[in-house]
Design a protein around this motif. Sequence first.
Motif, PDB file in Angstrom:
ATOM      1  N   ALA A  95       0.647  -1.362  -0.086  1.00  0.00           N
ATOM      2  CA  ALA A  95       0.096  -0.074  -0.043  1.00  0.00           C
ATOM      3  C   ALA A  95       0.908   1.208  -0.189  1.00  0.00           C
ATOM      4  CB  ALA A  95      -1.022  -0.101   1.202  1.00  0.00           C
ATOM      5  N   GLY A  96       1.902   1.249  -0.777  1.00  0.00           N
ATOM      6  CA  GLY A  96       2.674   2.466  -0.731  1.00  0.00           C
ATOM      7  C   GLY A  96       3.804   2.801   0.192  1.00  0.00           C
ATOM      8  N   GLU A  97       3.877   1.753   1.324  1.00  0.00           N
ATOM      9  CA  GLU A  97       4.610   1.965   2.376  1.00  0.00           C
ATOM     10  C   GLU A  97       5.615   0.814   2.479  1.00  0.00           C
ATOM     11  OE1 GLU A  97       2.422   2.908   5.834  1.00  0.00           O
ATOM     12  OE2 GLU A  97       1.424   4.434   4.695  1.00  0.00           O
ATOM     13  N   LEU A  98       6.572   0.980   3.329  1.00  0.00           N
ATOM     14  CA  LEU A  98       7.542  -0.126   3.568  1.00  0.00           C
ATOM     15  C   LEU A  98       7.250  -0.687   4.753  1.00  0.00           C
ATOM     16  CD1 LEU A  98      10.098  -1.478   2.279  1.00  0.00           C
ATOM     17  CD2 LEU A  98      11.420  -0.006   4.015  1.00  0.00           C
ATOM     18  N   VAL A  99       6.560  -1.984   4.762  1.00  0.00           N
ATOM     19  CA  VAL A  99       6.477  -2.970   5.956  1.00  0.00           C
ATOM     20  C   VAL A  99       7.368  -4.121   5.844  1.00  0.00           C
ATOM     21  CG1 VAL A  99       4.116  -2.065   5.627  1.00  0.00           C
ATOM     22  CG2 VAL A  99       4.724  -4.314   4.620  1.00  0.00           C
ATOM     23  N   GLN A 100       7.313  -4.639   7.299  1.00  0.00           N
ATOM     24  CA  GLN A 100       7.905  -6.033   7.553  1.00  0.00           C
ATOM     25  C   GLN A 100       7.243  -7.400   7.209  1.00  0.00           C
ATOM     26  OE1 GLN A 100      11.465  -5.831   8.812  1.00  0.00           O
ATOM     27  NE2 GLN A 100      11.085  -3.723   8.089  1.00  0.00           N
ATOM     28  N   SER A 101       7.958  -8.006   6.491  1.00  0.00           N
ATOM     29  CA  SER A 101       6.807  -9.155   5.942  1.00  0.00           C
ATOM     30  C   SER A 101       8.020 -10.448   6.019  1.00  0.00           C
ATOM     31  CB  SER A 101       6.514  -8.882   4.625  1.00  0.00           C
ATOM     32  OG  SER A 101       5.669 -10.031   3.981  1.00  0.00           O
ATOM     33  N   TYR A 102       7.532 -11.418   6.101  1.00  0.00           N
ATOM     34  CA  TYR A 102       8.443 -12.669   6.144  1.00  0.00           C
ATOM     35  C   TYR A 102       8.843 -13.087   4.787  1.00  0.00           C
ATOM     36  CZ  TYR A 102       8.392 -14.263  11.004  1.00  0.00           C
ATOM     37  OH  TYR A 102       8.415 -14.131  12.427  1.00  0.00           O
ATOM     38  N   GLY A 103      10.071 -13.205   4.330  1.00  0.00           N
ATOM     39  CA  GLY A 103      10.513 -13.313   3.200  1.00  0.00           C
ATOM     40  C   GLY A 103      10.916 -12.339   2.495  1.00  0.00           C
ATOM     41  N   GLY A 104      10.896 -10.978   3.178  1.00  0.00           N
ATOM     42  CA  GLY A 104      10.996  -9.886   2.341  1.00  0.00           C
ATOM     43  C   GLY A 104      12.564  -9.623   1.784  1.00  0.00           C
ATOM     44  N   GLY A 105      12.503  -9.518   0.601  1.00  0.00           N
ATOM     45  CA  GLY A 105      13.835  -9.463  -0.163  1.00  0.00           C
ATOM     46  C   GLY A 105      13.957 -10.411  -1.349  1.00  0.00           C
ATOM     47  N   VAL A 106      12.854 -11.572  -1.292  1.00  0.00           N
ATOM     48  CA  VAL A 106      12.753 -12.600  -2.243  1.00  0.00           C
ATOM     49  C   VAL A 106      12.636 -11.908  -3.516  1.00  0.00           C
ATOM     50  CG1 VAL A 106      11.593 -14.695  -2.809  1.00  0.00           C
ATOM     51  CG2 VAL A 106      12.189 -14.491  -0.548  1.00  0.00           C
ATOM     52  N   CYS A 107      11.921 -10.845  -3.691  1.00  0.00           N
ATOM     53  CA  CYS A 107      11.381 -10.543  -5.056  1.00  0.00           C
ATOM     54  C   CYS A 107      12.852  -9.902  -5.842  1.00  0.00           C
ATOM     55  CB  CYS A 107      10.751  -8.928  -4.924  1.00  0.00           C
ATOM     56  SG  CYS A 107       8.947  -9.501  -4.518  1.00  0.00           S
ATOM     57  N   GLN A 108      13.918  -9.653  -4.889  1.00  0.00           N
ATOM     58  CA  GLN A 108      15.299  -9.163  -5.566  1.00  0.00           C
ATOM     59  C   GLN A 108      15.793 -10.460  -6.392  1.00  0.00           C
ATOM     60  OE1 GLN A 108      18.070  -7.008  -3.431  1.00  0.00           O
ATOM     61  NE2 GLN A 108      19.630  -7.310  -4.667  1.00  0.00           N
ATOM     62  N   VAL A 109      15.809 -11.725  -5.762  1.00  0.00           N
ATOM     63  CA  VAL A 109      15.973 -12.959  -6.618  1.00  0.00           C
ATOM     64  C   VAL A 109      15.207 -13.165  -7.802  1.00  0.00           C
ATOM     65  CG1 VAL A 109      16.535 -15.383  -6.211  1.00  0.00           C
ATOM     66  CG2 VAL A 109      16.532 -13.942  -4.337  1.00  0.00           C
ATOM     67  N   SER A 110      14.087 -12.970  -7.656  1.00  0.00           N
ATOM     68  CA  SER A 110      13.114 -13.039  -8.963  1.00  0.00           C
ATOM     69  C   SER A 110      13.538 -12.195 -10.218  1.00  0.00           C
ATOM     70  CB  SER A 110      11.500 -13.204  -8.530  1.00  0.00           C
ATOM     71  OG  SER A 110      11.177 -11.869  -7.885  1.00  0.00           O
ATOM     72  N   SER A 111      13.678 -10.816  -9.606  1.00  0.00           N
ATOM     73  CA  SER A 111      14.045  -9.707 -10.650  1.00  0.00           C
ATOM     74  C   SER A 111      15.439  -9.960 -11.220  1.00  0.00           C
ATOM     75  CB  SER A 111      14.112  -8.419  -9.814  1.00  0.00           C
ATOM     76  OG  SER A 111      12.795  -8.090  -9.170  1.00  0.00           O
ATOM     77  N   THR A 112      16.451 -10.519 -10.302  1.00  0.00           N
ATOM     78  CA  THR A 112      17.643 -10.713 -11.078  1.00  0.00           C
ATOM     79  C   THR A 112      17.551 -11.826 -12.127  1.00  0.00           C
ATOM     80  OG1 THR A 112      18.736 -10.186  -8.714  1.00  0.00           O
ATOM     81  CG2 THR A 112      20.193 -11.333 -10.262  1.00  0.00           C
ATOM     82  N   LEU A 113      16.813 -12.942 -11.516  1.00  0.00           N
ATOM     83  CA  LEU A 113      16.609 -14.268 -12.542  1.00  0.00           C
ATOM     84  C   LEU A 113      15.882 -13.687 -13.774  1.00  0.00           C
ATOM     85  CD1 LEU A 113      16.735 -17.172 -12.920  1.00  0.00           C
ATOM     86  CD2 LEU A 113      14.545 -17.232 -11.910  1.00  0.00           C
ATOM     87  N   TYR A 114      14.873 -12.678 -13.487  1.00  0.00           N
ATOM     88  CA  TYR A 114      14.178 -12.092 -14.796  1.00  0.00           C
ATOM     89  C   TYR A 114      15.165 -11.653 -15.719  1.00  0.00           C
ATOM     90  CZ  TYR A 114      11.357  -8.746 -17.409  1.00  0.00           C
ATOM     91  OH  TYR A 114      10.782  -8.173 -18.284  1.00  0.00           O
ATOM     92  N   ASN A 115      16.263 -10.774 -15.343  1.00  0.00           N
ATOM     93  CA  ASN A 115      17.260  -9.969 -16.199  1.00  0.00           C
ATOM     94  C   ASN A 115      18.195 -11.249 -16.891  1.00  0.00           C
ATOM     95  OD1 ASN A 115      17.335  -6.747 -16.272  1.00  0.00           O
ATOM     96  ND2 ASN A 115      16.505  -7.651 -14.389  1.00  0.00           N
ATOM     97  N   ALA A 116      18.550 -12.243 -16.020  1.00  0.00           N
ATOM     98  CA  ALA A 116      19.326 -13.296 -16.748  1.00  0.00           C
ATOM     99  C   ALA A 116      18.764 -14.140 -17.654  1.00  0.00           C
ATOM    100  CB  ALA A 116      19.845 -14.101 -15.559  1.00  0.00           C
ATOM    101  N   VAL A 117      17.105 -14.294 -17.301  1.00  0.00           N
ATOM    102  CA  VAL A 117      16.466 -14.958 -18.392  1.00  0.00           C
ATOM    103  C   VAL A 117      16.316 -14.245 -19.528  1.00  0.00           C
ATOM    104  CG1 VAL A 117      14.355 -15.743 -18.730  1.00  0.00           C
ATOM    105  CG2 VAL A 117      15.159 -16.363 -16.729  1.00  0.00           C
ATOM    106  N   LEU A 118      16.078 -12.880 -19.618  1.00  0.00           N
ATOM    107  CA  LEU A 118      15.954 -12.070 -20.983  1.00  0.00           C
ATOM    108  C   LEU A 118      17.262 -12.110 -21.525  1.00  0.00           C
ATOM    109  CD1 LEU A 118      14.195  -9.010 -19.393  1.00  0.00           C
ATOM    110  CD2 LEU A 118      13.252 -10.579 -20.806  1.00  0.00           C
TER     111      LEU A 118
END
Length: 543
Positions: free
Chosen positions: A369-392
């Motif tokens: 919701a437009g704010e930074l919150v604490q969530s279990y697994g926070g940071g995993v999207c960096q893995v998917s984003s890095t993989l996305y670029n390697a795949v491209l």
Amino acid sequence: MIILNYTNRLVKIRMEKNMRRREKRKFAWIIKLLIILFCLLMFSTIFALITSMNSNIISNVKINNIQVSGLDRMQTEKKFESIINKIMDEEITLKHGENEKKFTLKQMELETNINDKIYEACTIGRSSNIFENNFKVVQTMINGENLDIDFKYNEEIMQSIFSNLDTEWEGKFVDNTYYIDGENLVIVRGKKGIVLDEEGIRNAIDKLARDKIEGKEINEIDIPIMEKEPESIDIEKIEKDIFKEPKNASYDKARGELTIHSNGIELGIELEEAKKIVQEEKEEYIIPLQITMPQVTTDMLGEDAFPNVLGKFSTRYDASNKNRATNIELASEAINGKVFAPGERFSFNSVVGPTPASKGYLPAGAYSAGELVQSYGGGVCQVSSTLYNAVLLSNLKIVERYNHSSVVSYVDPGRDATISYGSRDFKFENSRKYGIKIMAKASNGILDMEIRGIFEDEEYEIEISSKKTDTVPCKTKYVYDSTLGENEEVVESGGANGAKSIAYITKKKNGKEISKEVLSEDSYNPMSKIVKTGNRSKAGKEL
């Protein structure tokens, strides 16, 4: 007798006179009718000639409720070209509660059939049949004729614009999911909730486009939603989906042919017993599996099976942030070494699965919701984003990808790939001739992602580029803090501007550009700056 004959003769004479009179009247009426028909024919002919000599659109004709009578084709084209060009760049806002997303019709590559409608308008009352023409002209003069424009959008761009609309909705629908964790099948029951009504939103955008063409100042759409409930868990279908016979790996170096191993997978209990388990009212079900390992696995083949680096990409993370670093490392380990045969698809959510504390994941920063919150697994999207670029960069086919709701720090806008277990996934397909292997490593603040395989006869140099097309300023939200003085303020989080971006993929051969295509057009919401204040009257305001 003489008198009777005389009377009969008189009657006969009168009857003959009456008959002659009737015949004369009949003949006179025929003459009049012929004169009337002749006049009508002359009038129709003259009317048709006048109509055919005038190329302008006939009276009482509208296109999209805009009067075009008396205009010729060129004038009508210029009129609508001006109208449509004007509305293409006007910003439109999609809203649901506090969530909103902005776009333009130009971004969606709007196309209309206005030229067809103009041609149709110009040809009304101008067929090859004179009588049909005259009837149509008179009918149009009395009743009018309105021709509605049809709209067409770029489907991929439309899906990209809609992709994150429901990411931050409260009470959103979550579908049933399942994944394999070691020797267990884990089934997660979905949740009833609201989803985007895609047909409804298309109709709403069509209506808005029509209204704007008519000159109405409408630039906002309340996102149509509908309620959806997960279907019953179909354990028979899941059993068929996961079942595999064990298969040995092999590699023919001379031919470059790779066969990837697969474990044998089947339910470890009877199907009827599994059906009883999923009938219980629970959020998660664990069903044991029977895993059969093949005699030869892919990792036994060595690196000869994957001699070439097809594409690689790296991002940096803060290693001192232990929680976030742990989550990145765990997710990287989950995908490292995964091998995919030609035509096989990778699903980030299927491979990594959910990120609960039970799997070692820790609470860390994530967007909501437009704010930074604490969530279990926070940071995993960096893995998917890095993989996305390697795949491209490996020239592989992207099947499913969504951008974040806010701009991230580790890649440029347009080059991220967010995931949310149960709703947002990152998927790609091995669209190459040979098998591929993912090599992932996160260490000392550097996340490396590499796709290995075998070069094909036709290879390209791949370049990925993106640029911001607009900036959306962030707002400052004031939160009351009783520990602060009335004039004291403390910045809790700095916030970030939102953005719009467009990303391209360029293929080159021997340094020469072969093609350049749009990958995606993305919108990112601003992230609010949070300021704590001791001033009650200022608290709760957003400036």
